[in-house]
Write an enzyme that holds these catalytic residues in place. Structure first.
Site, PDB file in Angstrom:
ATOM      1  N   GLU A 144      29.184  -3.582  68.020  1.00  0.00           N
ATOM      2  CA  GLU A 144      29.574  -3.933  66.559  1.00  0.00           C
ATOM      3  C   GLU A 144      29.775  -2.511  66.068  1.00  0.00           C
ATOM      4  OE1 GLU A 144      30.691  -6.273  64.509  1.00  0.00           O
ATOM      5  OE2 GLU A 144      31.097  -4.402  63.798  1.00  0.00           O
ATOM      6  N   LYS A 204      29.998   1.822  73.114  1.00  0.00           N
ATOM      7  CA  LYS A 204      29.315   1.774  72.048  1.00  0.00           C
ATOM      8  C   LYS A 204      28.222   2.887  71.649  1.00  0.00           C
ATOM      9  CE  LYS A 204      27.252   0.601  68.120  1.00  0.00           C
ATOM     10  NZ  LYS A 204      27.703   0.729  66.775  1.00  0.00           N
ATOM     11  N   CYS A 260      20.261   2.859  64.062  1.00  0.00           N
ATOM     12  CA  CYS A 260      21.129   2.795  65.312  1.00  0.00           C
ATOM     13  C   CYS A 260      21.239   4.325  65.926  1.00  0.00           C
ATOM     14  CB  CYS A 260      22.682   2.429  65.055  1.00  0.00           C
ATOM     15  SG  CYS A 260      22.596   0.820  64.791  1.00  0.00           S
TER      16      CYS A 260
HETATM   17  N1  LIG Z   1      22.459  -2.501  61.532  1.00  0.00           N
HETATM   18  C1  LIG Z   1      23.665  -1.985  61.934  1.00  0.00           C
HETATM   19  O1  LIG Z   1      24.583  -1.440  61.065  1.00  0.00           O
HETATM   20  C2  LIG Z   1      24.099  -2.137  63.450  1.00  0.00           C
HETATM   21  C3  LIG Z   1      25.384  -1.797  63.605  1.00  0.00           C
HETATM   22  C4  LIG Z   1      26.092  -1.987  64.942  1.00  0.00           C
HETATM   23  C5  LIG Z   1      25.198  -2.620  65.860  1.00  0.00           C
HETATM   24  N2  LIG Z   1      23.704  -2.800  65.684  1.00  0.00           N
HETATM   25  C6  LIG Z   1      22.938  -3.579  66.780  1.00  0.00           C
HETATM   26  O2  LIG Z   1      22.798  -4.813  66.371  1.00  0.00           O
HETATM   27  C7  LIG Z   1      21.493  -5.325  66.720  1.00  0.00           C
HETATM   28  C8  LIG Z   1      20.762  -5.944  65.879  1.00  0.00           C
HETATM   29  O3  LIG Z   1      20.693  -4.911  64.563  1.00  0.00           O
HETATM   30  P1  LIG Z   1      20.189  -5.197  63.218  1.00  0.00           P
HETATM   31  O4  LIG Z   1      20.353  -4.019  62.479  1.00  0.00           O
HETATM   32  O5  LIG Z   1      20.764  -6.451  62.712  1.00  0.00           O
HETATM   33  O6  LIG Z   1      18.548  -5.812  63.358  1.00  0.00           O
HETATM   34  P2  LIG Z   1      17.635  -6.450  62.702  1.00  0.00           P
HETATM   35  O7  LIG Z   1      16.224  -6.086  63.068  1.00  0.00           O
HETATM   36  O8  LIG Z   1      17.573  -6.379  61.131  1.00  0.00           O
HETATM   37  O9  LIG Z   1      17.875  -8.049  62.869  1.00  0.00           O
HETATM   38  C9  LIG Z   1      17.608  -8.811  64.141  1.00  0.00           C
HETATM   39  C10 LIG Z   1      17.078 -10.334  63.913  1.00  0.00           C
HETATM   40  O10 LIG Z   1      17.061 -10.933  65.094  1.00  0.00           O
HETATM   41  C11 LIG Z   1      15.991 -11.848  64.882  1.00  0.00           C
HETATM   42  N3  LIG Z   1      15.629 -12.280  66.309  1.00  0.00           N
HETATM   43  C12 LIG Z   1      14.757 -11.562  67.219  1.00  0.00           C
HETATM   44  N4  LIG Z   1      14.579 -12.365  68.184  1.00  0.00           N
HETATM   45  C13 LIG Z   1      15.406 -13.629  67.911  1.00  0.00           C
HETATM   46  C14 LIG Z   1      15.109 -14.865  68.788  1.00  0.00           C
HETATM   47  N5  LIG Z   1      14.717 -14.836  69.979  1.00  0.00           N
HETATM   48  N6  LIG Z   1      16.139 -15.680  68.145  1.00  0.00           N
HETATM   49  C15 LIG Z   1      16.544 -15.738  66.883  1.00  0.00           C
HETATM   50  N7  LIG Z   1      16.495 -14.737  66.110  1.00  0.00           N
HETATM   51  C16 LIG Z   1      15.798 -13.453  66.717  1.00  0.00           C
HETATM   52  C17 LIG Z   1      14.950 -11.137  64.074  1.00  0.00           C
HETATM   53  O11 LIG Z   1      14.038 -12.036  63.411  1.00  0.00           O
HETATM   54  C18 LIG Z   1      15.764 -10.470  63.146  1.00  0.00           C
HETATM   55  O12 LIG Z   1      15.952 -10.924  61.962  1.00  0.00           O
HETATM   56  C19 LIG Z   1      20.896  -4.109  67.264  1.00  0.00           C
HETATM   57  O13 LIG Z   1      20.976  -4.192  68.704  1.00  0.00           O
HETATM   58  C20 LIG Z   1      21.656  -2.850  66.797  1.00  0.00           C
HETATM   59  O14 LIG Z   1      21.824  -1.618  67.364  1.00  0.00           O
HETATM   60  C21 LIG Z   1      23.250  -2.995  64.331  1.00  0.00           C
END
Ligand SMILES: NC(=O)c1ccc[n+]([C@@H]2O[C@H](COP(=O)([O-])OP(=O)(O)OC[C@H]3O[C@@H](n4cnc5c(N)ncnc54)[C@H](O)[C@@H]3O)[C@@H](O)[C@H]2O)c1
Length: 454
Positions: A144, A204, A260
């Site tokens: 993403e 990424k 990130c």
């Molecule tokens: N935040 C961003 O802008 C962004 C952009 C690109 C990529 N990413 C990537 O996306 C991923 C997620 O980032 P985020 O910021 O959304 O994280 P976050 O911590 O806000 O959200 C992750 C969610 O996953 C849930 N979760 C954990 N284990 C689980 C399971 N076994 N089953 C169901 N739900 C579960 C958690 O409760 C949490 O709500 C990361 O790898 C990050 O590097 C994030």
């Protein structure tokens, strides 16, 4: 997922999370209560929720019913054991994979949406193959590239969509094609790139490393500008006119934050070390070190300017989020600058239009307990020295200095004469985002220090 549902009304999208509170908030009638603040997101949710977008805690039910499953869980930096402080902690991804393998009753396409180290897809596939022999899994990588604060626009008008898969087999290509179709709901096909899975995973990490590197590069020059009397904004403008360099991502500031950049670079550093490339690892690690230096430099500048101590002095923080238009505070520069000033016994008064008091307190308590402080003591220090205000004009009452930590647009239109009148004199203003008109503020009477201005 909300945008995928919005643009593909014929596809049922179910978002599941083990965090029940978050799912309740995603289902809240009041769109102001969605757990993520992001311009335009509430409209997208309002359009698709209940039609083909659903939020639920029934993880097993959603796995069983899905043809395609996106793993989008958190992948923080490891805080323990092998790779501590650098490697990505893949335990949440692994738990997801094991649960999918256990529950799935028919063939699935599993998409890595989380940012993952190279070759994670291979590990996930091994878990699937070893755990559930009866069901066939195809693993795709679909990183993403959205940025928080502009996420909806970034998704609606993506520069590119990257899909990595097993391009050597028919099954792999069919899986890639299924995901391409989802994005073709709104993205022109020439912007959908397909690659080998490892190239996609590495792209990424590389994209984030390059973006963060630009910020650290201009920030390193800001330090030199302050010593030489050059103006970093003028330097950035001049070099940005060169089409080979380009004007974007050249804004000097107190430093990058967010969940990130640092995590992904450290992940890249760890990968390089793992594969025996210490010189490459050192090269990229310097981007994070420069960012830490920038935050430290900003805090030190405040202490030095306030006659070498901020003990007992009131410092107003404008902004706590790591950037504007988000309520996300992960790795925000504000946390580290506050820590530095609090070590020198400052009193911090925070105003942020979107971040609540509980989050600000949680951020500092988390940092200090990670550093070894007892939680009880950390909580006491926060209660004693950190005050959060719902009104910016309250935050600045009798302040010795104001520090701008987030570039919220509303800060620019404040009544700065009124603010000056409410402060101790001399009234210092440290613009960590270079968003205010320093000349005008000086005319009012402020002592202004901007980033990278001699
Ligand atoms: N935040 C961003 O802008 C962004 C952009 C690109 C990529 N990413 C990537 O996306 C991923 C997620 O980032 P985020 O910021 O959304 O994280 P976050 O911590 O806000 O959200 C992750 C969610 O996953 C849930 N979760 C954990 N284990 C689980 C399971 N076994 N089953 C169901 N739900 C579960 C958690 O409760 C949490 O709500 C990361 O790898 C990050 O590097 C994030």
């Amino acid at each position: 997922m909300a945008v995928i549902a919005q643009k593909n009304p014929h596809i049922k999208v179910t978002v599941v999370d083990i965090n029940e509170q978050r799912i309740v908030a995603w289902n809240d009638e009041d769109l102001d209560k969605l757990p993520v603040y992001e311009p335009g997101l509430a409209d997208v949710v309002a359009e698709a929720r209940g039609r083909n977008l659903f939020f639920s805690t029934d993880v097993d039910g959603a796995i069983k019913g899905a043809e395609m499953i996106f793993i989008s869980v958190n992948t923080p930096t490891k805080t323990y054991g092998v790779g501590k402080g650098q490697a990505a902690d893949l335990k949440f991804v692994e738990l997801c994979a094991r649960q999918i393998a256990k529950v799935a009753e028919d063939d699935k396409i599993v998409v890595e949406k989380s940012t993952l180290p190279v070759r994670t897809a291979q590990s996930i596939k091994r878990i699937f193959d070893a755990t559930n022999g009866g069901v066939k899994f195809q693993v795709l990588s679909n990183p993403e590239f959205l940025a928080e604060g502009t996420a909806i626009d970034d998704l609606h008008n993506a520069d590119r969509i990257l899909i990595g898969g097993d391009i050597e087999t028919d099954e792999g290509n069919a899986a890639i094609e299924s995901l391409v179709k989802v994005y073709e709901g709104w993205i022109p096909s020439e912007r959908i790139l397909t690659t080998r899975v490892w190239s996609s995973e590495l792209s990424k990490l590389t994209a984030n490393a390059f973006l963060a590197q630009r910020i650290s590069s201009i920030n390193s020059i800001s330090a030199l500008c302050e010593k030489t009397g050059a103006d970093v904004d003028e330097v950035a403008h001049a070099i940005g006119q060169d089409s080979r360099i380009g004007p974007k991502f050249l804004r000097s500031s107190v430093g990058f934050g967010g969940s990130c950049f640092q995590k992904d670079i450290l992940n890249l550093v760890y990968l390089c070390l793992h594969f025996g490339l210490p010189e490459v690892a050192d090269y990229w690690e310097q981007v994070v070190k420069m960012n830490d230096y920038q935050k430290y430099r900003f805090g030190k500048n405040i202490i030095d300017s306030l006659f070498n101590t901020v003990s007992g002095k009131k410092i107003a923080f404008m902004g706590w989020a790591f950037k504007k238009d988000t309520n996300d505070t992960r790795e925000s520069a504000a946390i580290y600058v506050a820590d530095e000033l609090l070590q020198d016994q400052a009193e911090i008064h925070v105003y942020d239009p979107r971040v609540c008091k509980e989050q600000i307190e949680k951020d500092l308590i988390y940092l200090w307990t990670q550093q070894g402080e007892l939680e009880e003591h950390a909580r006491f220090r926060v209660n004693d020295l950190v005050h959060v205000h719902a009104d910016p004009y309250d935050a600045v009452q009798h302040a010795h200095a104001i520090a701008i930590l987030t570039e919220w647009d509303e800060f620019v239109s404040y009544d700065w004469e009124k603010i000056y009148g409410a402060m101790q004199k001399p009234a210092f203003l440290f613009d960590g985002r270079n968003i205010l008109d320093a000349e005008k503020l000086r005319e009012i009477g402020f002592e202004v220090k901007s980033i990278g201005k001699g």
